[in-house]
Scaffold this motif. Structure first.
Motif, PDB file in Angstrom:
ATOM      1  N   ARG A 195       0.845  -1.194   0.000  1.00  0.00           N
ATOM      2  CA  ARG A 195       0.000   0.000   0.000  1.00  0.00           C
ATOM      3  C   ARG A 195       0.875   1.237   0.000  1.00  0.00           C
ATOM      4  NH1 ARG A 195      -5.487   0.326   1.565  1.00  0.00           N
ATOM      5  NH2 ARG A 195      -6.287  -1.762   1.584  1.00  0.00           N
ATOM      6  N   SER A 234       1.454   6.329 -11.713  1.00  0.00           N
ATOM      7  CA  SER A 234       0.157   6.989 -11.882  1.00  0.00           C
ATOM      8  C   SER A 234       0.339   8.402 -12.395  1.00  0.00           C
ATOM      9  CB  SER A 234      -0.585   7.094 -10.557  1.00  0.00           C
ATOM     10  OG  SER A 234      -0.870   5.868 -10.056  1.00  0.00           O
ATOM     11  N   ASP A 241      -8.349  10.109 -11.069  1.00  0.00           N
ATOM     12  CA  ASP A 241      -8.661  10.071  -9.631  1.00  0.00           C
ATOM     13  C   ASP A 241      -9.887   9.209  -9.349  1.00  0.00           C
ATOM     14  OD1 ASP A 241      -6.603  11.715  -9.027  1.00  0.00           O
ATOM     15  OD2 ASP A 241      -7.802  13.539  -8.822  1.00  0.00           O
ATOM     16  N   ARG A 298      -5.011   2.829 -16.374  1.00  0.00           N
ATOM     17  CA  ARG A 298      -5.926   3.943 -16.036  1.00  0.00           C
ATOM     18  C   ARG A 298      -5.772   5.044 -17.074  1.00  0.00           C
ATOM     19  NH1 ARG A 298      -4.165   3.911  -9.721  1.00  0.00           N
ATOM     20  NH2 ARG A 298      -4.296   1.659  -9.607  1.00  0.00           N
ATOM     21  N   THR A 327      -8.968   5.655  -9.552  1.00  0.00           N
ATOM     22  CA  THR A 327      -8.080   5.276  -8.450  1.00  0.00           C
ATOM     23  C   THR A 327      -8.812   5.251  -7.105  1.00  0.00           C
ATOM     24  OG1 THR A 327      -6.294   6.347  -9.665  1.00  0.00           O
ATOM     25  CG2 THR A 327      -5.841   5.795  -7.378  1.00  0.00           C
ATOM     26  N   SER A 328      -9.626   6.270  -6.840  1.00  0.00           N
ATOM     27  CA  SER A 328     -10.192   6.400  -5.488  1.00  0.00           C
ATOM     28  C   SER A 328     -11.689   6.136  -5.418  1.00  0.00           C
ATOM     29  CB  SER A 328      -9.941   7.822  -4.963  1.00  0.00           C
ATOM     30  OG  SER A 328      -8.596   8.170  -5.138  1.00  0.00           O
ATOM     31  N   GLY A 329     -12.361   5.974  -6.559  1.00  0.00           N
ATOM     32  CA  GLY A 329     -13.815   5.855  -6.552  1.00  0.00           C
ATOM     33  C   GLY A 329     -14.449   7.240  -6.472  1.00  0.00           C
ATOM     34  N   TYR A 330     -15.777   7.281  -6.557  1.00  0.00           N
ATOM     35  CA  TYR A 330     -16.484   8.571  -6.538  1.00  0.00           C
ATOM     36  C   TYR A 330     -17.921   8.305  -6.129  1.00  0.00           C
ATOM     37  CZ  TYR A 330     -18.045  13.147  -8.250  1.00  0.00           C
ATOM     38  OH  TYR A 330     -18.558  14.416  -8.358  1.00  0.00           O
ATOM     39  N   ALA A 388      -8.767   0.767  -8.245  1.00  0.00           N
ATOM     40  CA  ALA A 388      -7.302   0.726  -8.127  1.00  0.00           C
ATOM     41  C   ALA A 388      -6.778  -0.710  -8.086  1.00  0.00           C
ATOM     42  CB  ALA A 388      -6.860   1.479  -6.875  1.00  0.00           C
ATOM     43  N   GLU A 437       2.814   4.793  -7.395  1.00  0.00           N
ATOM     44  CA  GLU A 437       2.296   6.151  -7.395  1.00  0.00           C
ATOM     45  C   GLU A 437       2.944   6.987  -8.505  1.00  0.00           C
ATOM     46  OE1 GLU A 437       2.369   8.163  -3.472  1.00  0.00           O
ATOM     47  OE2 GLU A 437       0.853   6.618  -3.135  1.00  0.00           O
ATOM     48  N   TYR A 446     -17.202   2.535  -6.533  1.00  0.00           N
ATOM     49  CA  TYR A 446     -16.050   2.147  -5.727  1.00  0.00           C
ATOM     50  C   TYR A 446     -14.759   2.232  -6.540  1.00  0.00           C
ATOM     51  CZ  TYR A 446     -18.217  -1.942  -7.825  1.00  0.00           C
ATOM     52  OH  TYR A 446     -18.855  -2.780  -8.689  1.00  0.00           O
ATOM     53  N   SER A 447     -13.646   2.170  -5.817  1.00  0.00           N
ATOM     54  CA  SER A 447     -12.332   2.321  -6.453  1.00  0.00           C
ATOM     55  C   SER A 447     -11.996   1.134  -7.358  1.00  0.00           C
ATOM     56  CB  SER A 447     -11.272   2.437  -5.357  1.00  0.00           C
ATOM     57  OG  SER A 447     -10.005   2.094  -5.872  1.00  0.00           O
TER      58      SER A 447
END
Ligand code: HEC
Length: 180
Positions: A53, A62, A124, A145, A127-130, A137, A59, A134-135
């Motif tokens: 993680r 990305s 984003d 991506r 990667t992070s969901g909205y 990633a 990163e 859900y994400s």
């Protein structure tokens, strides 16, 4: 009678406790030897492709936009169809099969707000969901991506291009009543 049984049982139980200290049981220690395991030790190397993680290399990837090529678009098309179209629909209009069965409807990508949103917004969201989404990633690796973002941009263009901006041969085909 009951008292007599208790008198017999309690010393037995206490003796039992004394014999079994859990701390002294046989177990494998970190960095210990373990002949039954690969390399003869308890610690095993992580499975190939394991990512920690917050992995800085990931990163970094990305943040690095790959050059735009038709291969990137093709890859984006494939990944989009697999991971996004079930909800967003094949043209990104938000009419995928899952919302038709009750999941909240995603917005269409063909609205001004999302046409004008920077590429980083799409990255984003993947990667992070909205909100209800859900994400992705864990399922879509960083370079993919970018490929998906490139394809979403192509989808947006496909639904919002002026006739005058089309290459001459496509324009002719459209004007002749055919599809591009
Ligand atoms: C299971 C259904 C589902 C899947 C699969 C899905 N999405 Fe979504 N997506 C949604 C929903 C629902 C919303 C709206 C969320 C909200 O506003 O609460 C959304 C919103 C979005 C938005 C708009 C964010 C905004 O600013 O309004 C983007 C961009 C997006 N998704 C991209 C993607 C991409 C790219 C994929 C594939 C990697 C994907 N989605 C896969 C359901 C999904």
């Amino acid at each position: 009678m009951r008292e007599r049984v208790l008198c017999l049982l309690v010393p037995l139980l206490l003796a039992g406790c004394d014999d079994y200290h859990m701390i002294d049981q046989q177990k494998m220690e970190d960095d210990g030897a373990a002949s039954a395991l690969p390399r003869g030790q308890t610690d095993q190397p992580p499975v190939a492709g394991t990512v920690a993680r917050g992995d800085s290399l990931r990163e970094q990837q990305s943040n690095q936009r790959p050059p735009m090529t038709s291969a990137l678009l093709e890859r984006g098309h494939e990944r989009f169809d697999i991971y996004c179209s079930p909800c967003h629909g094949h043209v990104g209009d938000g009419q995928g099969m899952i919302p038709q069965r009750g999941f909240p409807h995603p917005p269409s990508f063909h609205q001004d707000r999302l046409r004008q949103a920077p590429d980083s917004h799409f990255l984003d969201v993947i990667t992070s969901g909205y909100g209800a989404m859900y994400s992705y990633a864990a399922r879509v690796q960083p370079s993919d991506r970018w490929a998906i973002v490139a394809y979403i941009r192509a989808l947006q263009l496909s639904q919002n291009t002026r006739l005058a901006e089309l290459p001459a041969d496509l324009k002719q085909r459209l004007e002749a009543g055919g599809s591009p």
